[in-house]
Structure formats: C-alpha cells, structure tokens
Design a protein around this motif. Structure first.
Motif: not given
Length: 365
Positions: A129-133
């Motif tokens: 979930s760190m990928l998108t931001p």
C-alpha cells in the motif's frame, strides 16, 4: 494444510486476462473467489471448480479469499512460453518463466557485464500500500521519467492480484514491472533482487525504482517474525550494487496496536538491527505532538548515528493522489484515517526530487 471444496461458478463480477473475480455456489452458499486464467484456465458460468478455501475458513485478513485450484470444465492454461527457470518450484503449480538471467535470454550477457547502478535511486517499502502514494507524488512532478516497480515474493506471488499495479499501469504511472523470487507475472522475471535492480538500470533504463512486496504481509507480533523484514536485505543490495538506497519508514497513529505507533517496531527493528549499511530515511514534518513522538523515537533508537534521517516538509500527498484520481487503503484505512502512513511514502518521492534538484548525476536530469 490445504482445505478444499467444490463449487459451481454462479457469476463473474469482474474479469481480465489475468484475474477473474467470481461468485461460487458452495453447498448452497454464494461466496467470493479468485481465478487466475493464466494458471487455471478461462472460467465460465456453470463451471465446476475445485477451490482452496483455507484462508476464509481461518478468517484471515491476508489472503482471505477462495482461490480456484482447478477448473474441471477447462483444463487448459498457458502461463508462459519458453524459458527454463521455474517459480513456485516443486509444488503442483510450479511455472516456467523467461527469466532475464537465463542462459538463453537475450539479456544474459548484459547481466553478466554489469558493473554498477551508478547511483540509481531505489525506494524500498515494506507494504504494498506504500506503492500508490509514492508513485502519485513522483510521477506528478516527473511525468517523463521512467519508473520501474520490483515486486518481491514477501506476500502475494502473482502480480495479477494487485489492483494497484493494474490501475497505475493503465494510467501510465508505472512504466514496467519486475517480479522476483517466486513472485511472477511481471513484465520481466528475475531470480533475485540483485538481477532485478540490474535489469531496471541496464535493460529498462529506469530513472527510479520502487521495491516492495505485493498485496498482503505476514506478521506474528514478534520482533523478527514478519515478511517486511526483507526491507533490510534489499537496502543492503541497493548499496552493494552502487545505488541510492531510500527507505520508507512504516508510520501510523491510527493503528490500535501500540507497537505500530509512530514509527512501527517493524521499521525500528529493520533500521537498528537488520540493514547493515547507512541509508536515507525521509520523515514527514508535522506541527503537532505526533511529530514530537516521532523525533523522540528517532533519538531514543539512535537512528541518526547509523542513517541519514531527513525531515521533509510535505503536505501534498492527498493532492497528488487526487490529481490522478487514485484511492488508497492500508489495513482497511483510507488516507483520512491514517494520513501519516501514506504521507511517509509520498515524502520519499519528494526527498528523491529534492536530492535530484541538488545533484547533477544522470538520474537527476
């Protein structure tokens, strides 16, 4: 062990070349399941399927779906053509891939002749979930730079499960993907993180690389028992090959578990004990008691003694996400519910851009 049941496909909620979101009838009860058509073939309404129901029966949050093991009405599938490297080795689902390193690969000599990453920046996270931001903040300000995502085998093995990757590629925000270890399905397949980093630089000509596991993470509540611990060896690999190692610290003030408050105990363990080299760790500046808590953690754990801790003023994460109409969620929480978590990934992008503004190296042009 595996728990298996037979179900009948009642409907197909969503379908693509790589993932089917289906509803199956199991003993009169309609339940959700996933099918990977490249592995278990195309699916149709009315098909009889054998399902792995283990995770749902255990009420797991990670991997908590049924998965099609076999379609009794369609036994044809085609994951890859050519290649000699196996992933999911010595399991009933071992698959053959065209690995970049393979002796018959057109890229074999490029891998052999590699000398250095020459400062190529590699941003390493612990959760998918760190990928998108990170991508939103980086690509908004660097639309013409090439960003490569390397997915490890710390969680989901098929990259197909990631809706984040699908969305980011559709929007042109991720240029290429590489899957390593037993993870598979990327645009390029590699055996390990070293050859993946070399592939990103020498073959894909990446301006920056983001590395993390796919959807899901395994944790036990113990100090060392979590798959995100891979962040340490990956950062070591980046430095070993001559790259610019940038670590995203796992942050939260919304998690009910005290061990994850502020900088998570996962991140502290990695930064203090696991990673063997000095790395760059960007930390978001806040004007509240939460920032005081974070600074105390940095001081108490003597992180300044080992690493380059950089405090970055970044209030643009949500703006960057909205710019591309991207939604984020981690551990069930959205941006408004857990902003510090997502800000940390965005801040790594802003730090990288700040470094490039002050650097005349090839990766900052």
């Amino acid at each position: 062990m595996i728990s298996k049941k037979i179900g009948i496909v009642e409907s197909i909620a969503d379908s693509s070349e790589v993932l089917d979101d289906i509803r199956v009838n199991i003993n009169g009860e309609i339940q959700r399941a996933y099918n990977y058509p490249k592995i278990t073939g195309q699916i149709n309404i009315g098909d009889e399927v054998i399902l792995n129901t283990t995770a749902v029966e255990l009420s797991l949050g990670t991997g908590g779906y049924h998965f099609v093991i076999s379609n009794l009405n369609n036994k044809e599938s085609d994951l890859s053509k050519g290649g000699h490297i196996m992933k999911l080795r010595y399991t009933p689902y071992q698959v053959k891939v065209n690995a970049v390193e393979d002796h018959e690969s057109e890229y074999h000599d490029i891998i052999n002749d590699f000398t250095s990453l020459d400062g190529m920046p590699a941003v390493v996270g612990t959760l998918h979930s760190m990928l998108t931001p990170f991508v939103a903040s980086y690509k908004r300000h660097n639309p013409n730079k090439k960003l490569v995502y390397i997915m490890t085998d710390g969680a989901a093995l098929p990259i197909y499960l990631s809706k984040n990757v699908e969305t980011l590629k559709e929007k042109g925000l991720i240029d290429k993907t590489i899957t390593i270890g037993n993870a598979f399905g990327g645009d390029f397949e590699c055996i390990n993180i070293y050859t993946a980093l070399i592939t990103a630089k020498e073959i894909l000509k990446a301006d920056a690389v983001f590395v993390s596991m796919g959807p899901g993470i395994s944790g036990t509540g113990t100090k060392y028992g979590f798959t995100g611990i891979e962040q340490g060896p990956i950062l070591d690999a980046v430095k070993k090959l001559g790259g610019n190692a940038i670590a995203i610290p796992r942050m939260s003030f919304a998690d009910a578990r005290d061990r994850h408050k502020g900088i998570s105990h996962h991140a502290l363990t990695i930064f203090k004990e696991i990673v063997n080299v000095s790395v760059n760790i960007p930390v978001t500046i806040y004007s509240n008691k939460n920032f005081d808590y974070i600074k105390k953690q940095v001081k108490d754990n003597e992180l300044f003694d080992k690493h380059n801790i950089i405090y970055v003023d970044n209030k643009k994460c949500k703006e960057d996400l909205d710019y591309f109409n991207l939604k984020v969620r981690s551990m069930g929480r959205n941006y408004e519910q857990d902003k510090e978590f997502f800000d940390a990934a965005s801040t790594a992008a802003y730090y990288l851009m700040e470094v490039c503004d002050d650097n005349e190296g090839d990766y900052c042009k």
